[in-house]
Design a protein around this motif. Structure first.
Motif, PDB file in Angstrom:
ATOM      1  N   ARG A   1      10.029   1.666   0.027  1.00  8.85           N
ATOM      2  CA  ARG A   1       8.748   2.345   0.240  1.00  8.85           C
ATOM      3  C   ARG A   1       8.125   2.736  -1.094  1.00  8.85           C
ATOM      4  N   TYR A   2       6.809   2.859  -1.088  1.00 10.41           N
ATOM      5  CA  TYR A   2       6.073   3.345  -2.252  1.00 10.41           C
ATOM      6  C   TYR A   2       5.245   4.555  -1.842  1.00 10.41           C
ATOM      7  N   ALA A   3       5.067   5.463  -2.766  1.00 18.48           N
ATOM      8  CA  ALA A   3       4.228   6.644  -2.546  1.00 18.48           C
ATOM      9  C   ALA A   3       3.371   6.852  -3.783  1.00 18.48           C
ATOM     10  N   ILE A   4       2.265   7.574  -3.613  1.00 15.17           N
ATOM     11  CA  ILE A   4       1.346   7.780  -4.726  1.00 15.17           C
ATOM     12  C   ILE A   4       0.719   9.162  -4.639  1.00 15.17           C
ATOM     13  N   ALA A   5       0.404   9.700  -5.797  1.00 13.37           N
ATOM     14  CA  ALA A   5      -0.403  10.913  -5.906  1.00 13.37           C
ATOM     15  C   ALA A   5      -1.428  10.653  -6.996  1.00 13.37           C
ATOM     16  N   LYS A   6      -2.676  11.066  -6.738  1.00  8.93           N
ATOM     17  CA  LYS A   6      -3.756  10.872  -7.702  1.00  8.93           C
ATOM     18  C   LYS A   6      -4.378  12.228  -8.022  1.00  8.93           C
ATOM     19  N   ALA A   7      -4.888  12.352  -9.250  1.00  8.94           N
ATOM     20  CA  ALA A   7      -5.557  13.580  -9.646  1.00  8.94           C
ATOM     21  C   ALA A   7      -6.670  13.258 -10.639  1.00  8.94           C
ATOM     22  N   PRO A   8      -7.889  13.719 -10.375  1.00 14.36           N
ATOM     23  CA  PRO A   8      -8.967  13.527 -11.340  1.00 14.36           C
ATOM     24  C   PRO A   8      -8.820  14.517 -12.496  1.00 14.36           C
TER      25      PRO A   8
ATOM     26  N   ALA B   1       0.847  -1.188   0.000  1.00 20.75           N
ATOM     27  CA  ALA B   1       0.000   0.000   0.000  1.00 20.75           C
ATOM     28  C   ALA B   1       0.886   1.244   0.000  1.00 20.75           C
ATOM     29  N   PRO B   2       0.824   2.063  -1.052  1.00 14.83           N
ATOM     30  CA  PRO B   2       1.672   3.252  -1.094  1.00 14.83           C
ATOM     31  C   PRO B   2       1.147   4.362  -0.189  1.00 14.83           C
ATOM     32  N   ALA B   3       2.065   5.136   0.374  1.00 15.30           N
ATOM     33  CA  ALA B   3       1.698   6.302   1.186  1.00 15.30           C
ATOM     34  C   ALA B   3       1.289   7.447   0.262  1.00 15.30           C
ATOM     35  N   GLU B   4       0.367   8.263   0.722  1.00  9.96           N
ATOM     36  CA  GLU B   4      -0.103   9.382  -0.091  1.00  9.96           C
ATOM     37  C   GLU B   4       0.578  10.680   0.316  1.00  9.96           C
ATOM     38  N   THR B   5       1.889  10.627   0.504  1.00  9.99           N
ATOM     39  CA  THR B   5       2.661  11.821   0.866  1.00  9.99           C
ATOM     40  C   THR B   5       3.948  11.862   0.057  1.00  9.99           C
ATOM     41  N   GLY B   6       4.473  13.055  -0.110  1.00 14.49           N
ATOM     42  CA  GLY B   6       5.776  13.223  -0.729  1.00 14.49           C
ATOM     43  C   GLY B   6       5.797  13.273  -2.240  1.00 14.49           C
ATOM     44  N   VAL B   7       4.643  13.158  -2.895  1.00 10.32           N
ATOM     45  CA  VAL B   7       4.586  13.182  -4.350  1.00 10.32           C
ATOM     46  C   VAL B   7       3.625  14.285  -4.783  1.00 10.32           C
ATOM     47  N   THR B   8       4.068  15.115  -5.712  1.00 11.48           N
ATOM     48  CA  THR B   8       3.225  16.156  -6.281  1.00 11.48           C
ATOM     49  C   THR B   8       2.942  15.808  -7.735  1.00 11.48           C
ATOM     50  N   LEU B   9       1.664  15.684  -8.072  1.00  9.78           N
ATOM     51  CA  LEU B   9       1.228  15.397  -9.440  1.00  9.78           C
ATOM     52  C   LEU B   9       0.529  16.647  -9.950  1.00  9.78           C
TER      53      LEU B   9
ATOM     54  N   SER C   1     -12.376  11.082 -19.356  1.00  7.62           N
ATOM     55  CA  SER C   1     -12.248  11.606 -18.003  1.00  7.62           C
ATOM     56  C   SER C   1     -11.938  10.457 -17.054  1.00  7.62           C
ATOM     57  N   GLN C   2     -10.964  10.675 -16.161  1.00 12.85           N
ATOM     58  CA  GLN C   2     -10.524   9.607 -15.268  1.00 12.85           C
ATOM     59  C   GLN C   2      -9.569  10.154 -14.227  1.00 12.85           C
ATOM     60  N   THR C   3      -9.139   9.298 -13.337  1.00 18.84           N
ATOM     61  CA  THR C   3      -8.138   9.659 -12.343  1.00 18.84           C
ATOM     62  C   THR C   3      -6.784   9.140 -12.810  1.00 18.84           C
ATOM     63  N   VAL C   4      -5.801  10.024 -12.800  1.00 21.35           N
ATOM     64  CA  VAL C   4      -4.430   9.665 -13.172  1.00 21.35           C
ATOM     65  C   VAL C   4      -3.637   9.502 -11.885  1.00 21.35           C
ATOM     66  N   ALA C   5      -2.797   8.478 -11.826  1.00 20.20           N
ATOM     67  CA  ALA C   5      -1.989   8.214 -10.636  1.00 20.20           C
ATOM     68  C   ALA C   5      -0.515   8.160 -11.000  1.00 20.20           C
ATOM     69  N   ALA C   6       0.300   8.715 -10.120  1.00 22.13           N
ATOM     70  CA  ALA C   6       1.755   8.609 -10.223  1.00 22.13           C
ATOM     71  C   ALA C   6       2.227   7.807  -9.017  1.00 22.13           C
ATOM     72  N   VAL C   7       2.771   6.611  -9.269  1.00 23.06           N
ATOM     73  CA  VAL C   7       3.262   5.727  -8.214  1.00 23.06           C
ATOM     74  C   VAL C   7       4.780   5.821  -8.208  1.00 23.06           C
ATOM     75  N   VAL C   8       5.348   5.993  -7.021  1.00 19.38           N
ATOM     76  CA  VAL C   8       6.793   6.190  -6.881  1.00 19.38           C
ATOM     77  C   VAL C   8       7.384   5.066  -6.038  1.00 19.38           C
ATOM     78  N   ALA C   9       8.500   4.503  -6.494  1.00 24.41           N
ATOM     79  CA  ALA C   9       9.246   3.502  -5.723  1.00 24.41           C
ATOM     80  C   ALA C   9      10.536   4.136  -5.221  1.00 24.41           C
ATOM     81  N   HIS C  10      10.723   4.098  -3.909  1.00 23.03           N
ATOM     82  CA  HIS C  10      11.948   4.625  -3.294  1.00 23.03           C
ATOM     83  C   HIS C  10      12.981   3.509  -3.157  1.00 23.03           C
ATOM     84  N   SER C  11      14.220   3.892  -3.012  1.00 23.17           N
ATOM     85  CA  SER C  11      15.310   2.915  -2.928  1.00 23.17           C
ATOM     86  C   SER C  11      15.228   2.042  -1.670  1.00 23.17           C
ATOM     87  N   ASP C  12      14.567   2.524  -0.617  1.00 20.44           N
ATOM     88  CA  ASP C  12      14.461   1.737   0.613  1.00 20.44           C
ATOM     89  C   ASP C  12      13.244   0.812   0.631  1.00 20.44           C
TER      90      ASP C  12
END
Length: 150
Positions: A131-138, A44-52, A118-129
């Motif tokens: 962890r995963y992070a995500i940002a979503k935008a409709p 489950a990715p965290a919803e912090t640290g990513v700006t979309l 029309s849809q929600t776009v997501a950016a999923v980020v994988a960190h070297s340690d």
């Protein structure tokens, strides 16, 4: 008895059908959350640290500018490995995977996308340690792209 021309036409039609990507039809059934779980191997990715940064309303889905920025020091010990862009209502929802290394200096990318509707776009980020992070935008699209499935 079919002629040689008929057999060649049938063979060509059969090849054309097998060339159609099976993932395009199968992807329509997957939700955004399922696509994210597939990309993150179930984490489950965290919803912090990513700006979309993507417009909320676009007139033409053929050309949608997007910018992704990740809070990361981009050092050998701690950096972004990759950024994955997903649009679940596109014929091919896995739009891009951008690989980064500490040599990038900044975990920031900008690109242009095609959105089918029309849809929600997501950016999923994988960190070297790990962890995963995500940002979503409709995004509301008034003139769709990807209508032909490509």
């Amino acid at each position: 008895m079919p002629s040689r021309r008929d057999l060649v036409a049938l063979a060509a039609a059969g090849l054309a059908l097998t060339a159609y990507p099976a993932s395009a039809g199968a992807a329509e059934n997957e939700t955004l959350d399922e696509l994210v779980r597939r990309v993150t191997d179930g984490a489950a990715p965290a919803e912090t640290g990513v700006t979309l940064d993507i417009p909320a309303l676009v007139e033409n889905g053929n050309s949608v500018d997007v910018r992704i920025a990740v809070d990361s020091p981009m050092t050998e010990a701690e950096h972004v490995r990759w950024i994955h862009l997903i649009a679940d209502r596109n014929p091919f929802p896995d739009m891009a995977r951008i690989h980064l290394s500490p040599r990038a200096g900044l975990a920031e990318v900008a690109t242009t996308l095609r959105l089918a509707q029309s849809q929600t776009v997501a950016a999923v980020v994988a960190h070297s340690d790990g962890r995963y992070a995500i940002a979503k935008a409709p995004v509301v699209v008034t003139l769709s792209a990807c209508i032909d499935g490509g």
